[in-house]
Enzyme design. Structure first.
Site, short mmCIF file in Angstrom:
data_model
loop_
_atom_site.label_atom_id
_atom_site.label_comp_id
_atom_site.label_asym_id
_atom_site.label_seq_id
_atom_site.Cartn_x
_atom_site.Cartn_y
_atom_site.Cartn_z
N ASN A 106 5.33 5.64 0.72
CA ASN A 106 4.91 5.34 -0.66
C ASN A 106 4.06 4.09 -0.62
O ASN A 106 4.54 3.03 -0.23
CB ASN A 106 6.15 5.11 -1.55
CG ASN A 106 5.79 4.64 -2.94
OD1 ASN A 106 4.70 4.94 -3.44
ND2 ASN A 106 6.68 3.91 -3.58
N GLY A 107 2.79 4.24 -1.01
CA GLY A 107 1.94 3.06 -1.01
C GLY A 107 0.50 3.39 -0.71
O GLY A 107 0.09 4.55 -0.80
#
Lengths: 457, 457, 457, 457
Positions: free
Chosen positions: A114-115
């Site tokens: 996530n990112g």
């Protein structure tokens, strides 16, 4: 396939990991946890489990409840597992679905991420110059390559991760599974949340603490910005080599992304929203009969505003729980009808009244204008808008999908002009200085670049 | 999902490429060609098209007619394209479906491959030691890595291919697509077929010439063993650096794999089968009333036997055209019923008669025993078996999926024992020395290792 | 969804019934039997089973292998069952899928029907005048109403059937299931086949005897024209009140509809076709090098022609087993390609040769013209056409779907004109007087109205 | 497939009709309206349209957004249409999906029905005695038969309806479509709602007024109990022959079934719920820190309670919007997890606080016990339950699916025992005499039989 309004901002993904020491059904535990993270991504989802080195996986487009049935879960064996829910933009490759599994010199490696990696393009180019091939356009595959290369000269996967972290810049909270280990990794600025949970003797990594509640696990602590947490047969080990920088947790996690029942880096998302509503009531009071929120994101701000102002809280708009998959509409009339499918005014609540309506933010302004028109058509005498965040003015490089400047209403118009365009009787944004004070920890740093233009250095 | 009897041998795949200079519908041309190659693989299929560097793809489990509908084909734009039909073993990864697409230093590369690389394991290990990651267990992904690495130090994709060919050993016929080029490549021993077709000013690569008929294209020539053929905006160019070795075309292409209407390396598959039947009739005559073939693979051998012997040809078994997807059967009774679904005896043809039944080969022997029993139950007085190939005794390393030795009836028993086990009144195999004479070109070499144990050096 | 060429005639449906006294898996037995009848209808299929009065059913569009999987079959419980495969015309209602289930005064009734009721329209109108409602446009629903009404004043379902049979005119072979009985019913003229099978102590009704082979059951006898056969706890009982009329079995069952391995009313379908080929060879000999058949329907005629004439039999066309679901083609070019997908010429067999090609019939003539062109393109020197049936000249009212007169080539042109149009070097039809002699029983009557215009009185 | 908690009561269905005089897209209008009625039935849905007598239909299991896509809607042509959403019990026949279409003496008739016919069994038996057949177990098919029979002796479909209405007893709101007419029909007691809307010159019938908002149509009026409203080329005509009885509208429509934004028989559902909450606050005050509702049905009661009591309103439970299709859970642990997927406690709101939690009703009591436990686990000091309806004590014969007496907690225990069983600190039901006073029209009658046992005579 997009269930959220295009008016709203989006973030890329939620991650989960489970290291099962107690004979739980690994896949089902991840499945329940994914439901709690579904709001972070509705495009695709996947689970990979690891039965003593042998991998089982399933990832598909669709919601958790659509992709997984009993047979699918029964086929996912093993005591370690990783899961992912994904938000994706149009035209996204199927190969981009996560978790990503690769075979490399030490068996297999599985990654859920996530990112957003700022220097992914440059890293990719460099890898390609050396002969690397890519099957997706994910940042995640770039990280995978770097770890595989680092692993050829290090003694463990955690050492390889330690070698890779200084090479990648940007936001990442991720869960990594090797044949016998599970790692939770958070970038040194801690842009995206990641926490640790425990149930009996088993460990969980999750993007939000609400997933732990759903799994009936207890919250242990957040993974610190820069920390690498390893779970293996020896229990839990922490590596803090990259900790200690001033964090930059994304403020929008509190304002909109995260679930209200999550606690991130020690701060309750719900309490932050209610407190924001209270501040709005003190800073920008309104003479009104009822306070309403835009479902669902504005409700808690509105509850805070009502409690502080003493004006009764009520519902003014009804959300249709079944409107998820409305057809894409081609004519203007169909688009108008589609708005009405999702939200309808509660005339009995609205008629003849002066209304304060609170929402988290305004992006393009079109939905807000539609809602105000709907309230007035249903007899509202006045509509006063209060917003739980400052105006969006700047792009995000850390994983939030903000429209280009030309689509941001706050870039184009001064506040009073926005008020006129949406048809409000008054309209006020939360002040950035107030936002920085509420709820959040004084010893922590936050990223407010989308409001301020001050990007974390 | 396996439509062929498990009794039969299988090969891995059929490949196609199309370089469209005439405004044809690229995807539809490939789609029609794939139907003609479906017998080479029924597990999964895929098309990748290339619209000026932008790729469109679809690959799924299933038959061509199931995976592609009008909408799917309409979505596959561009003037260059590659297609693949795949035979696969149980538990095969979805990631193994082909064509495989990778992004690398020079844009994208797409590969469709038929064959088996003997040293793939060693190459893979070496690549992993250098930090490479793999998302499938395909040999094709290994070749892709090697080409990507070679491409970092060569001036063109054809130069990269030339650098890679000496590194890989084994059988490969493949089609490679780069942003502006289409290459047909055949290993120096020419184990698997690959030919060139032309329609107007557009070029085709195909595993078998029957695909060209289906596309209404004309046959140009076979790709030579060791040859690399490049199609680009300058037309067709041939690179023969690796040509000139004595070829080793797989004999089983003539006996079973290829369509009868294909011509491979100058020799008609149909004619080879009829001629084999004639030789069997001369070498192992039988006193009988009718010659029948096991549908569909034994029919042409039987027609040759009948023509040579003067015994009338007839049908003795009826194949059910719709039996493709019978449920996997769990009980002995269900397995027996399943045989009857696929093939039924023609009592009116069989009753009271002495029968010669010809098939291409015997692998495990169980199906043959069932068929003879079925004929006798329907009144056959005698059943004489003639086989279009010598006994299978050795494993294949070049892409044919032969069961392990313990399952090969010819390894376990002498011929007369086999005759008794299957219940035949006589049983004869084609002699290897005869097989080597028929049909095939005297100036060419063939691989008969599965019969002789003489592996091409 | 139509798998057969539109050139060919079609019939409506195949029926099956099973009365299980031995603990077989009723649904699986029907499933295996349906595969054997799939050639009689590929549009939809269904099974209804009866577990002591409680019904389970599944009917859907699609082939047997698509509609039923293990879970579907497991859900169909009970010891009595009825199944149906359906041929249907475009725009057909889903409600028309069979078997049809109704609840009525005596519980439930289930009907699977093959045929065509001539006075269905009039009966329907009369029923509607009395207040009846219909949910399909099937003749079957009309019969159901009549039985329900008759059942209000009769003592048993077989009595109700006996009351209804004189009211309905036309062709019908059907299987009827009541809570505890299974009935096989055939119209007094016996237009469509229906036979009885037995396995251990269990009984079967089936449209064709080949279904019994597939179920490994033994053939008992045909249901006689006009007979009602009842299976219940007391075993098998026959009602012959309506027997004794001169039968009119559809000749086209032998020529094209039925499987070659079926025996209908005592006559082998295969033997009839071979014998027809022999008669053609005697009546219309040809000076040729090879005899080929149009797959699959022409092959047995061709084998007979070859055996009689002494000209070798061979394959000249290769059928693609996987071409079932080719996309509907919109352009002329696509239509041409589609023909090539289904059938390809065997150049090695055809080139330089004089060919006799035998098929069952010509309907519109376009496919025949394409095939002759294909053979000539592949080097055939001459193509002589022989046809297993006389010219189609008249409509069928008994369940065969014959195109309107304006589409029948034999209505529009004399034979020699047809020969020219399709491009044949000679062309001959089977003579009606010869057809009436071969194979078929002298004591039986046949319907040849489509050739002769003599409709059974 | 059940999305609502089994704790809740259910009603059978929502109906819609559209008579298009303005060139709207009929199917899309119905589609949008169905979304607004989806809460009345999630099991199956269907649309039937009528293009000058030719019918188009689609009905399937599933939600509106799943069953209909663009292609499906485009296939539904015509200017008149009927739609239905259906709640169904386990094991329901697919044939029961609505609308039901029949062909009869005057062409076709289509019926969509909401309600329950008390004497359906007797009517069905009588019809069967006369030879009628049924393909579903729906009351609707019984009505269809009666109308078809009545139509044989009447001059119009509305006359036939008038003849049938005295024969059927019970609850029914229905929409009927004949080739050129659309009728809205409501039973003389008006148990279930039905209203009329208008957009430009086109007319709508809908179960609830919220559907009109979604279609952006204006509300005209409710269909009166006993009224038949006819829309045809002559506009709108009303038949009131059966009007004038004292109505018995189901009180539970206000308490739970209907959307808050609907107005039924002149009374706002939302206002009724808020007012009920206010009465509860006056009748059964509580010393507490926060008032919360059980999402979604308890929220408006809670808002009323908060406004009246002055105790702040807040959220204490978070509903997961994506939890619709959670797998059916087999173990006790999975069932507990499933509760947590749907609802999670908001610890920040609940911890250390005395809570009033309001819900519409208690059926079995198990969900309430789980919620109270969840709140206490999250630190709630006290939990006071207030319920918007009196105890359920009696069965419903008018279409509400109430569990059998042995499952109703209020039948088995006195109130204080229930309080202890669910773990509440106090627990109070709305008093029936209070409920009868609020909101509802004094000139109207309501059915409260499930609370009082007084069934409408």
């Amino acid at each position: 396939m997009k269930f959220e309004s295009p008016e709203k901002l989006h973030e890329e993904c939620g991650v989960l990991g489970f290291y099962n020491n107690d004979g739980f059904d690994t896949a089902r535990m991840l499945y329940y946890g994914m439901f709690a993270l579904q709001h972070r991504g509705q495009e695709s989802c996947g689970i990979v489990t690891n039965d003593d080195g042998k991998l089982y996986h399933r990832k598909e487009k669709g919601l958790v409840g659509e992709v997984f049935d009993g047979a699918a879960l029964n086929g996912l064996k093993g005591a370690i597992g990783v899961a992912h829910v994904r938000y994706a933009t149009e035209g996204d490759l199927r190969e981009n679905a996560q978790p990503i599994v690769s075979r490399y010199c030490k068996g297999s490696i599985t990654l859920a991420h996530n990112g957003n990696i700022i220097n992914a393009g440059a890293l990719r180019e460099e890898l390609e110059t050396r002969g690397a091939i890519f099957q997706s356009t994910n940042d995640t595959e770039v990280i995978m390559h770097l770890i595989a290369i680092a692993r050829t000269r290090t003694h463990s996967v955690e050492d390889a991760v330690a070698e890779v972290m200084p090479q990648i810049e940007g936001a990442y909270s991720m869960v990594l599974m090797s044949p016998r280990k599970l790692l939770g990794i958070r970038d040194p600025k801690g842009f995206r949340p990641l926490c640790i949970g425990k149930i009996k003797n088993s460990y969980i990594f999750a993007s939000e603490s609400a997933a732990l509640d759903t799994m009936r696990a207890e919250f242990v602590r957040d993974v610190e910005p820069g920390e690498v947490v390893l779970i293996d047969e020896n229990g839990i080990t922490s590596f803090k080599k990259f900790c200690g920088k001033k964090p930059s947790l994304c403020l929008f996690e509190y304002i909109y992304f995260a679930r209200p029942d999550s606690v991130i880096d020690g701060v309750s998302v719900y309490r932050t929203r209610v407190e924001t509503g209270r501040i709005l009531a003190r800073t920008y009071p309104a003479d009104a009969d009822v306070v309403i929120g835009v479902p669902d994101s504005g409700l808690h701000f509105a509850q805070g505003f009502a409690a502080e102002s003493g004006i009764p809280y009520g519902d003014g708009l009804v959300r249709n729980r079944y409107s998820g998959r409305t057809l894409i509409k081609q004519t203007q009339r169909e688009r108008e009808l589609a708005v009405n499918i999702k939200l309808n005014a509660l005339r009995a609540s609205v008629e003849g009244r002066r209304i304060v309506m609170v929402d988290d933010s305004i992006v393009r302004g079109t939905t807000m204008a539609n809602l105000i028109r709907l309230l007035k058509e249903n007899g509202a005498r006045e509509v006063h808008i209060r917003l739980g965040s400052p105006p969006f003015l700047w792009p995000c490089y850390f994983g939030t999908d903000i429209p280009s400047k030309k689509d941001l209403i706050a870039v184009k118009y001064p506040v009073d002009e926005i008020r006129k365009k949406v048809g409000a009787d008054s309209l006020h944004y939360m002040r950035l200085e107030d936002l920085q004070k509420i709820g959040v920890r004084s010893d922590f740093g936050y990223c407010d670049a989308c409001f301020s233009g001050n990007y974390p250095g």
